[in-house]
Design a protein around this motif. Structure first.
Motif, PDB file in Angstrom:
ATOM      1  N   CYS A  75       0.851  -1.194   0.000  1.00 24.96           N
ATOM      2  CA  CYS A  75       0.000   0.000   0.000  1.00 24.96           C
ATOM      3  C   CYS A  75       0.881   1.237   0.000  1.00 24.96           C
ATOM      4  N   SER A  76       0.250   2.376  -0.183  1.00 27.86           N
ATOM      5  CA  SER A  76       0.991   3.634  -0.263  1.00 27.86           C
ATOM      6  C   SER A  76       0.851   4.416   1.040  1.00 27.86           C
ATOM      7  N   PRO A  77       1.966   4.722   1.726  1.00 29.02           N
ATOM      8  CA  PRO A  77       1.886   5.516   2.943  1.00 29.02           C
ATOM      9  C   PRO A  77       1.673   7.001   2.689  1.00 29.02           C
ATOM     10  N   ARG A  78       1.805   7.425   1.421  1.00 22.82           N
ATOM     11  CA  ARG A  78       1.661   8.844   1.083  1.00 22.82           C
ATOM     12  C   ARG A  78       0.308   9.170   0.466  1.00 22.82           C
ATOM     13  N   GLU A  79      -0.432   8.176   0.036  1.00 18.95           N
ATOM     14  CA  GLU A  79      -1.731   8.417  -0.605  1.00 18.95           C
ATOM     15  C   GLU A  79      -2.762   8.822   0.453  1.00 18.95           C
ATOM     16  N   PRO A  80      -3.529   9.906   0.226  1.00 22.56           N
ATOM     17  CA  PRO A  80      -4.553  10.298   1.205  1.00 22.56           C
ATOM     18  C   PRO A  80      -5.598   9.206   1.390  1.00 22.56           C
ATOM     19  N   ALA A  81      -6.125   9.112   2.587  1.00 22.12           N
ATOM     20  CA  ALA A  81      -7.144   8.107   2.886  1.00 22.12           C
ATOM     21  C   ALA A  81      -8.380   8.339   2.016  1.00 22.12           C
ATOM     22  N   MET A  82      -8.976   7.254   1.523  1.00 24.54           N
ATOM     23  CA  MET A  82     -10.141   7.352   0.651  1.00 24.54           C
ATOM     24  C   MET A  82     -11.394   7.667   1.468  1.00 24.54           C
ATOM     25  N   ALA A 106     -16.253   0.715  -3.948  1.00 30.41           N
ATOM     26  CA  ALA A 106     -17.636   0.850  -4.413  1.00 30.41           C
ATOM     27  C   ALA A 106     -18.132   2.274  -4.198  1.00 30.41           C
ATOM     28  N   TRP A 107     -17.759   2.875  -3.057  1.00 36.59           N
ATOM     29  CA  TRP A 107     -18.186   4.250  -2.773  1.00 36.59           C
ATOM     30  C   TRP A 107     -17.549   5.229  -3.757  1.00 36.59           C
ATOM     31  N   ALA A 108     -16.293   5.005  -4.084  1.00 36.80           N
ATOM     32  CA  ALA A 108     -15.621   5.875  -5.050  1.00 36.80           C
ATOM     33  C   ALA A 108     -16.267   5.771  -6.428  1.00 36.80           C
ATOM     34  N   LYS A 109     -16.722   4.588  -6.793  1.00 36.98           N
ATOM     35  CA  LYS A 109     -17.386   4.405  -8.078  1.00 36.98           C
ATOM     36  C   LYS A 109     -18.730   5.122  -8.109  1.00 36.98           C
ATOM     37  N   ILE A 110     -19.469   5.027  -7.000  1.00 36.37           N
ATOM     38  CA  ILE A 110     -20.785   5.685  -6.940  1.00 36.37           C
ATOM     39  C   ILE A 110     -20.634   7.198  -6.993  1.00 36.37           C
ATOM     40  N   LYS A 111     -19.642   7.724  -6.262  1.00 41.03           N
ATOM     41  CA  LYS A 111     -19.459   9.174  -6.143  1.00 41.03           C
ATOM     42  C   LYS A 111     -18.498   9.747  -7.197  1.00 41.03           C
ATOM     43  N   HIS A 112     -18.003   8.885  -8.089  1.00 39.30           N
ATOM     44  CA  HIS A 112     -17.092   9.313  -9.147  1.00 39.30           C
ATOM     45  C   HIS A 112     -15.799   9.905  -8.578  1.00 39.30           C
ATOM     46  N   TYR A 113     -15.295   9.287  -7.504  1.00 45.27           N
ATOM     47  CA  TYR A 113     -14.003   9.678  -6.954  1.00 45.27           C
ATOM     48  C   TYR A 113     -12.900   8.876  -7.643  1.00 45.27           C
ATOM     49  N   ASP A 114     -11.717   9.447  -7.668  1.00 44.34           N
ATOM     50  CA  ASP A 114     -10.567   8.744  -8.247  1.00 44.34           C
ATOM     51  C   ASP A 114     -10.103   7.644  -7.293  1.00 44.34           C
ATOM     52  N   VAL A 115      -9.771   6.507  -7.860  1.00 40.83           N
ATOM     53  CA  VAL A 115      -9.217   5.390  -7.080  1.00 40.83           C
ATOM     54  C   VAL A 115      -7.737   5.271  -7.426  1.00 40.83           C
ATOM     55  N   PRO A 116      -6.849   5.468  -6.491  1.00 39.42           N
ATOM     56  CA  PRO A 116      -5.409   5.393  -6.797  1.00 39.42           C
ATOM     57  C   PRO A 116      -5.003   3.972  -7.186  1.00 39.42           C
TER      58      PRO A 116
END
Length: 361
Positions: A150-157, A177-187
């Motif tokens: 995992c990435s220690p620098r990526e902001p929490a989703m 699933a929440w990112a897909k519904i809300k159209h958020y970027d998934v790292p």
């Protein structure tokens, strides 16, 4: 042992004829601040110290050296050398109205040390936002074994509200699933967990012209329960308008700590249990120990407090003396997402119109 580890006795050994019967004995490792309860702000334990050859002189007393205090969640304490003081007075063990003095007494002063990383964290949520701002990535440190996965620098989703009750290991699918519904970027590389044993959620529940309310929830993700827990929140503007808390005890720290409110469990409800199995261990994940309460504020001193701008959230949170990590962002108003989407649609419509009109010229 030359370097013994001493653990405080549990409360049920208080009246034990062999190891109990001492004043302020058997606190189970919990010593409360004097501001909270003076009767439980000290703890006494007894140990036998033996001499080793060649130190056989019975009249020469040397106390144990190199003291150190550690807790399951509480900060560590660095202690100085023992200093000889006047003999301590104790109640006579016979029960008579008399006191007896110790043969010799020493005082060891221990000062709190700030840990390299916190051991608890805070998440933010609000009624005007569908998404929860979770604890920050590696808020309580990153494990070496995780950094490759995992990435220690990526902001929490951002998460849906129900995901706060789920251990981090079971949140991945919910976050995607929440990112897909809300159209958020998934790292490409998902953020690492917070790795905190205790987390707190501050939720803005309502906002009216004459007041507002918040909900504070405590989650225990560890196996060890916390008896007589306490938490403190620092509120800059909202401190003066604090009105009441309904399922906790609340105390406004007028002189001791600036702009801080301390919360403790009510009598009989002061036990924050550890994590336990769900109703069906094969299908349902582990369930954390949880306690929560509503907190009400007025708008007497600050009528124009900007709740949605972040002024309704604490700037500092402590649990059992440990300062918790706080997110660097606040929940966003759903209307902001709608306005940005509407603006994008409008821009696309204008560009399409210009493109079509240009073709007919």
């Amino acid at each position: 042992e030359k370097r013994p580890v001493i653990t405080d006795l549990p409360a049920d050994r208080k009246d034990d004829p062999k190891v109990g019967k001492l004043p302020s004995c058997c606190r189970n490792g919990t010593i409360l601040p004097g501001l909270m309860d003076k009767s439980q702000s000290q703890s006494i334990f007894q140990l036998q110290v033996f001499k080793l050859p060649p130190d056989d002189n019975r009249t020469a007393l040397t106390p144990p050296q190199k003291w150190k205090i550690n807790g399951a969640l509480n900060p560590s304490y660095k202690c100085g050398p023992p200093i000889r003081i006047d003999p301590t007075q104790f109640p006579d063990p016979s029960g008579l109205q008399a006191t007896s003095a110790s043969v010799a007494s020493w005082q060891v002063v221990c000062n709190i040390t700030k840990p390299a990383v916190p051991r608890c964290c805070v998440s933010f949520s609000a009624y005007y936002s569908d998404s929860v701002v979770p604890c920050s990535t590696c808020a309580c440190g990153c494990k070496i074994t995780e950094t490759g996965k995992c990435s220690p620098r990526e902001p929490a989703m951002l998460l849906p509200a129900e995901a706060l009750l789920v251990p981090f290991a079971n949140r991945t699918e919910k976050a995607k699933a929440w990112a897909k519904i809300k159209h958020y970027d998934v790292p490409k590389k998902l953020p690492c967990p917070d790795n905190c044993g205790v987390s707190l959620n501050w939720h803005i529940d309502s906002d009216y012209s004459n007041g507002w309310t918040a909900r504070l929830t405590l989650f225990n993700w560890g196996n060890d329960p916390f008896q007589d827990w306490y938490t403190a929140v620092k509120m800059n503007k909202a401190y003066e308008d604090y009105e009441n808390v309904y399922s906790f005890n609340g105390t406004r720290m007028e002189k001791e700590v600036k702009s801080t409110i301390m919360f403790t469990g009510l009598k009989g409800l002061n036990y924050l249990i550890g994590i336990k199995n769900g109703t069906d261990p094969e299908k349902n994940p582990m369930v954390p120990g949880k306690q929560q309460s509503m907190i009400s504020f007025k708008k007497k001193h600050f009528h124009n407090i900007d709740i949605k701008g972040g002024e309704g959230f604490p700037t500092r949170v402590l649990f059992n003396g440990e300062e918790c990590a706080i997110p660097k962002r606040f929940p966003k108003n759903n209307a902001q997402h709608l306005n940005s989407n509407a603006l994008m649609v409008l821009c696309i419509a204008i560009l399409t119109f210009l493109f079509m009109t240009d073709r007919f010229h």
